[in-house]
Design an enzyme around this catalytic site. Sequence first.
Site, mmCIF file in Angstrom:
data_model
loop_
_atom_site.group_PDB
_atom_site.id
_atom_site.type_symbol
_atom_site.label_atom_id
_atom_site.label_comp_id
_atom_site.label_asym_id
_atom_site.label_seq_id
_atom_site.Cartn_x
_atom_site.Cartn_y
_atom_site.Cartn_z
ATOM 1 C CG ASN A 1 -2.018 -0.752 0.928
ATOM 2 O OD1 ASN A 1 -2.494 -1.458 -0.139
ATOM 3 N ND2 ASN A 1 -2.826 -0.836 2.335
ATOM 4 N NE ARG B 1 -6.557 -3.081 -10.517
ATOM 5 C CZ ARG B 1 -6.345 -2.501 -9.269
ATOM 6 N NH1 ARG B 1 -6.756 -3.093 -8.187
ATOM 7 N NH2 ARG B 1 -5.640 -1.438 -9.371
ATOM 8 N NE ARG C 1 -3.114 4.782 -10.300
ATOM 9 C CZ ARG C 1 -3.861 5.907 -10.096
ATOM 10 N NH1 ARG C 1 -4.117 5.846 -8.575
ATOM 11 N NH2 ARG C 1 -3.693 7.078 -10.446
ATOM 12 C CG HIS D 1 -14.642 1.983 -10.997
ATOM 13 N ND1 HIS D 1 -15.161 2.101 -9.995
ATOM 14 C CD2 HIS D 1 -13.282 1.123 -10.901
ATOM 15 C CE1 HIS D 1 -14.419 1.549 -9.118
ATOM 16 N NE2 HIS D 1 -13.323 0.984 -9.560
ATOM 17 C CE1 TYR E 1 -9.196 -7.092 -2.991
ATOM 18 C CE2 TYR E 1 -10.589 -5.810 -4.583
ATOM 19 C CZ TYR E 1 -9.282 -6.129 -3.913
ATOM 20 O OH TYR E 1 -8.046 -5.621 -4.360
ATOM 21 N NE ARG F 1 -11.465 -0.987 1.745
ATOM 22 C CZ ARG F 1 -10.997 -0.473 0.576
ATOM 23 N NH1 ARG F 1 -9.839 0.005 0.953
ATOM 24 N NH2 ARG F 1 -11.461 -0.768 -0.259
ATOM 25 C CG HIS G 1 -14.235 -3.605 -3.158
ATOM 26 N ND1 HIS G 1 -14.751 -3.894 -4.287
ATOM 27 C CD2 HIS G 1 -13.189 -2.946 -3.294
ATOM 28 C CE1 HIS G 1 -14.395 -3.256 -5.298
ATOM 29 N NE2 HIS G 1 -13.288 -2.592 -4.908
#
Lengths: 712, 513
Positions: free
Chosen positions: A60, A387, A417, A447, A480, A576, A604
């Site tokens: 992270n 993704r 990303r 997205h 997630y 979160r 998530h």
Amino acid sequence: MFDKRMIKVKEKAKELEVESKFFNRELSWLEFNDRVLEEAQDTLNPLLERLKFIAIVSSNLDEFFMVRVGSLWDQVLAGFRKEDSSGLTPKAQLNKISARAHTMVYDQYNCYNRSLIPSLKKERIVFTKGEKLTEFQQRYLENYFNKEVFPVITPMIVDKSRPFPLIFNKSLNIALLIKNKNNSEEDIFATVQVPSVIQRLVELPSEENEKIFILLEDILKMFISNIFNGHEIIAMGCYRLTRNADLSIDEEGAEDLLEAIEQSIKLRKWGAGIRLEVEKGMDKKLINILKEEMEVKDDWVFSISGPLDLTVLMKMSFMKGYKHLKHEEIPKLTHKKWIEEDDLFKVIANKDILLHHPYEPYEPVVEFVRQAAEDPDVLAIKQTLYRVSGKSPIVEALVKAAENGKQVTVLVELKARFDEENNINWAKRLEQAGCHVIYGLVGLKIHGKILLVVRREEDGIKRYVHMSTGNYNDVTAKIYTDIGLFTANPYFGADASLLFNMLSGYSQITNMYKIDIAPISLRERFLFMISREKEHARNGKKAKIIVKVNSLVDEKIIEALYEASASGVEIELIVRGICCLKPGVKDLSERIRVTSIVGRYLEHSRIYYFYNDGDEEIYLSSADWMQRNLDRRVEILFPVEDKICKDRLKDILHVQIKDTVKARVLKEDGSYSRIDKRGKEQFDSQRYFYNAAVKQYNDKKKQDIIEEFIPI
Amino acid sequence: MKGNGLEVVAAIDVGSNTLRMIIAQITPNGEYFILEELEKLTNIGKDTFSTGRVSVVSIHDTCDILKNYVQLMKEYRVRTYCAVSTSGIREAENRDYVLEQIRLFTGLNVRVINNAEERFFMYKALQENLPNPTQLYKDGAVILNIGSGGVEVTVYNEGNLKFTEYIKVGSLRLHEILSEIASTTLDFPAVMEEFVDSKVDFLKESFRNMDIKNFVGLGGDLMIISLICQKEKEDRKFIRKDTLKKLYLRIKNMTIDQISKEYSISKSKAVLILPSLIIFIKFLEMTKAEGVYAPLISLKHGILADIIDEKYNTKRRSTFLNDIINSVRYIAKKYGLDEKHYEYVERLSLEIFDQTNRVHRLGERERLYLQIASILHDVGKYVNLANHDKHCYNIISSEDILGFSTSEVKIVANIARYHGEELPHSSHETYESLKIEDKLTVSKLASILKIAEALDISHKKKVRDINISVSAKELIFKVKASEGMLLEEWSFNNNREFFEEVMGYKLVLKCRE
């Protein structure tokens, strides 16, 4: 009366403007990472899971430095001095970030050295740096070095004729100072990259029920004198450079997005130095050379008392065996057992289906695409992909569908990303199979997660839609928490068709029945729903908002929430990660409570609940309350209308609000603290969902096995 | 394959400002369910209205979009489609090349339709999308369709279609024509108002004579206007007059940028809002209506309705036949024709047509040609009694007939032209330019019309009843008459020869008093 209140709010806002009504998002993010670190520190967590958490803290931070800190540096270098909404200039933010990151890294390695290493030792899992080896192990390593490592390393000597080599972003290197035989005044500087093509974690042959690991850089250090044969090594130490990788592509000039991204992946290795990590106790001379060459200032040099880059521990957490040091997996229910029907179309046509991952299986989603690919009546499949996993079964199914003559349209977001390289590969594969692949939109990331299957049935064309808060990724679906909805509601079908027509450029933007999308109407929709709640409160009615998101940054939304709170709306936020809203401030946000849950699974899902004067509305979305979600991405917000599904969502929210174990509550000063448990039971929401999933599994299993008696 | 009897069809409108498509599923009883609705802007109209031709870039863009549409049609396995284009391509000098390029690039055959056909499609769509259309038409209604190229006005009164006019003041055209002077005046809206006034002035008289309480608005711009008004908490499908006026006052002095930002619409759409509003308000003020019904349909809905009508022979179809005839009667009235005479000739010729089916073997559509030609056969006399057959042709061919393509109008004009003494001849350019099968249709129908006209040569409506018996070589007309038929018999015999030549039967007239 309300006007009075509003005046008070405005006064309070003015008062706060000195220190601002908002938390700084970068600092808030660092607090989130600190909560992840807490999970590594928590001795109640299984040991190997703690390793995972400490590795996540590191990865992270890497991303944070590359992207967020990188972009702040860009601003500083561009002479940008404007304060952000929290009242900090980019420079001031950098100072605070540096300070907070230093303490965090200190805590992280403290945890590593004082808690994790000793705990591992108790389990007879040991790290060595080359000391106390048996002769056999010593020979093993020497052999390993000569055969595996030596051929792939390239030591570089820096002198007048040989410039400082390029140090790759995030690569691990060893810096050395070597005695100059010709000139005793000036030592020679050399650097060697710890090869990234070899596993960094090397296991030594050892006795049974014992594991001994050595890190690649330590092997290198053991034998490096072999390379500099005849030279005296005065000092050496590991270092690691993090570069600015803020990815901003000039889309105007880039005709072909694919090409532009391939380019930028290359460029990422070259960004300016942001952070320099050096091994603790490294020779001052070496540090100075590195600082100078990397152009990194003192504040951004991190002296690390342990191995650099703890992401290596992620591998270790997946070690075979050691079940007692890991979380138990959720038992896998196949979709047949879970749904009790082979034909998913039939099931979905019958009723809406809500799936709460990872507690409920992800398999139905994959299976649905598979069935669609094989079903002779399916005409078309359309899907957004952001993704996906390495060997994505969904991509395989789509390829199959195209081969079976279905019209397959896939909207691929290449700019997800750090996943671009992977994305480009499978996007090309889809294209070769005959799918109609659309690569993103200029200026907007896709997205939203939506899947549409068009099928010809007895009574006409029928459309099946799946929408979700999470990506179509079977691997992350195990970690997630996300919620997906299957529906055959014709309004969603029409909206989905329309959405794909708009995204593929077939049609221009028009209104939809049920779905709202960013950047068109999403923010307005949210603001409308918040203000509707505010009106209800002003009219003396009960008013309540419960929202679960990953980040809350958007100022307009926050302002609206402040106003709602001041008007009497009860607001419960489960955020979160980053939260720029200041909760519990008198006359501003006293009715807003913010909690954050960080646990075994990465929270998530995004759930939006509005009491709406008793006519409750619940929405799911791919969007967080951030500017980037609302303005620069294509996001989807959809209502869940089926009574049973709605009740389940409400239940999920209430379970999370009740959490007293993994939840932390955000305080007025921006820090997070544990829930005051006085008078409350110990309640872990993720554990609750997990137990429910296990129970469901056992129940179904019992139904299956009637003849057999299996002791529990 | 599943889905028996259910067909998926596509309706495509290659408009001047917008390309649109509907994909719909039709049930065997003619009901439909819309699966896809698409819309994409185009520059076709902009090119045509300013330079007279569609530019290469616009053709390419159009083809690209249409190719996407074709892709989507493939997805639904669409077999039946209808693609039409309106003024944008119709008025372009290079229209044939444009259409051919579309055909080569996308495989779509796009049909150019005229105003009358466009109007006809719109009516079909309206029939389904208006609240109680019958009552509306009975109470008097104006239907105003603001297209990019022009405005279609249709007036219903006492349940019947009274008249329709096409005026070239479409929103895009207005903007393109006047854009030159936009920079020279501070009060551009006032100039536009004046211009619109000058164009619609001639209608004011007819409006004043009728009591029109309802106003129906159509066109893409109205969809946007309705959306804007909806934000003001107005009903989307009915916009009150003062709301429209308020909106006009507000955007009057806004720049295109401001409009497009304020209402989040594209600039190319924003430019059309003001001209459209002006036109709506101008017309609205000529009526007693309190607001505008906005059924939010466009040509593509009409095309779809037409596909369905053709496939399933719906009830709606006969309603529209009636409307067509009514619009023709309006034309007859406009030219001051002798109503009693033409209605009589109309009756006679249809009577003959129906009783000689076995002889001429023409269909329903041809019967309609005959009916219209019968109504309008004397229209040439409006210009001059001498040479009136030629004038007859000219007048009819320049009129719009609801739902009629240009070539169909020419057929009708030819039939009417030969109602009298003249016979079709290769020296007549208007006849010679027809396709061979159309020539035959014209001759057959003209020969019937001639006989019908002959039977009322005195304008005294003597014939009470006709009974035609067909034998192997003869057609025997048994006529019951109210008084002496001497003149009629003479005329019948004069015109008999042409009929006999065309149809191959001998004619015999037997009169009984």
